[in-house]
Scaffold this motif. Sequence first.
Motif, PDB file in Angstrom:
ATOM      1  N   THR A  39      32.908  27.640  38.474  1.00  0.00           N
ATOM      2  CA  THR A  39      31.468  27.195  38.036  1.00  0.00           C
ATOM      3  C   THR A  39      32.627  25.635  36.829  1.00  0.00           C
ATOM      4  O   THR A  39      31.669  24.930  36.492  1.00  0.00           O
ATOM      5  CB  THR A  39      30.228  28.046  37.111  1.00  0.00           C
ATOM      6  OG1 THR A  39      31.150  28.969  36.666  1.00  0.00           O
ATOM      7  CG2 THR A  39      30.075  28.415  39.136  1.00  0.00           C
ATOM      8  N   THR A  62      24.269  30.369  39.973  1.00  0.00           N
ATOM      9  CA  THR A  62      25.919  30.568  40.125  1.00  0.00           C
ATOM     10  C   THR A  62      27.028  31.165  38.933  1.00  0.00           C
ATOM     11  O   THR A  62      27.844  32.113  39.861  1.00  0.00           O
ATOM     12  CB  THR A  62      26.335  28.998  40.809  1.00  0.00           C
ATOM     13  OG1 THR A  62      25.922  28.102  41.500  1.00  0.00           O
ATOM     14  CG2 THR A  62      28.312  29.621  40.996  1.00  0.00           C
ATOM     15  N   TRP A  69      23.407  25.884  38.800  1.00  0.00           N
ATOM     16  CA  TRP A  69      24.839  26.314  37.965  1.00  0.00           C
ATOM     17  C   TRP A  69      25.150  27.717  37.130  1.00  0.00           C
ATOM     18  O   TRP A  69      25.897  28.134  37.489  1.00  0.00           O
ATOM     19  CB  TRP A  69      25.383  24.510  37.043  1.00  0.00           C
ATOM     20  CG  TRP A  69      27.022  25.123  36.089  1.00  0.00           C
ATOM     21  CD1 TRP A  69      27.812  24.276  36.707  1.00  0.00           C
ATOM     22  CD2 TRP A  69      27.308  25.555  35.562  1.00  0.00           C
ATOM     23  NE1 TRP A  69      28.708  25.008  36.198  1.00  0.00           N
ATOM     24  CE2 TRP A  69      28.565  25.874  35.095  1.00  0.00           C
ATOM     25  CE3 TRP A  69      26.452  26.132  34.568  1.00  0.00           C
ATOM     26  CZ2 TRP A  69      29.289  26.745  33.781  1.00  0.00           C
ATOM     27  CZ3 TRP A  69      26.992  27.412  33.168  1.00  0.00           C
ATOM     28  CH2 TRP A  69      28.307  26.946  33.230  1.00  0.00           C
TER      29      TRP A  69
END
Length: 146
Positions: free
Chosen positions: A135, A96, A93
């Motif tokens: 995100t 990203t 995560w």
Amino acid sequence: MKTRNFLIFLLGFLGVGAIGGGSLLIISPSGKLLGTPLSILETSPFNDFLIPGILLFFVIGVAPLVLILALIKKPISVLAEYFNCFKDMHWSWSYTVYIGFALIIWIQVQEVLINDVHWLHSFYMLWALLILFATQLPQLKKRYKK
């Protein structure tokens, strides 16, 4: 699941496009395969598109595709965790988020170096913002929270 698929789509589109463009710049550093004249590099530190092509291929192309796998499998990686600024989140995560900012930086540096703005710059700037927005969706943050 839908939010993760949306993020995977965003990363996949970015990665495939950057690998395509980066490949063409590596194969033909003159820019001819993309129809990009070398003259746009006059105000940049580059004589041709080889180094930008390599950076585009790996940083904006390969990295997002690797992140797709990491987002799906959530592997453990001591090295990746070392560079994870968001210690409460899985490193995939966090990376990203890094890719979203890397794309913003890539576009901004490109605009400065070539001293011009093309409609594709605006498109990919919005794409980067979409990645960053995705995100931050609560479902995704919950899914990747440690």
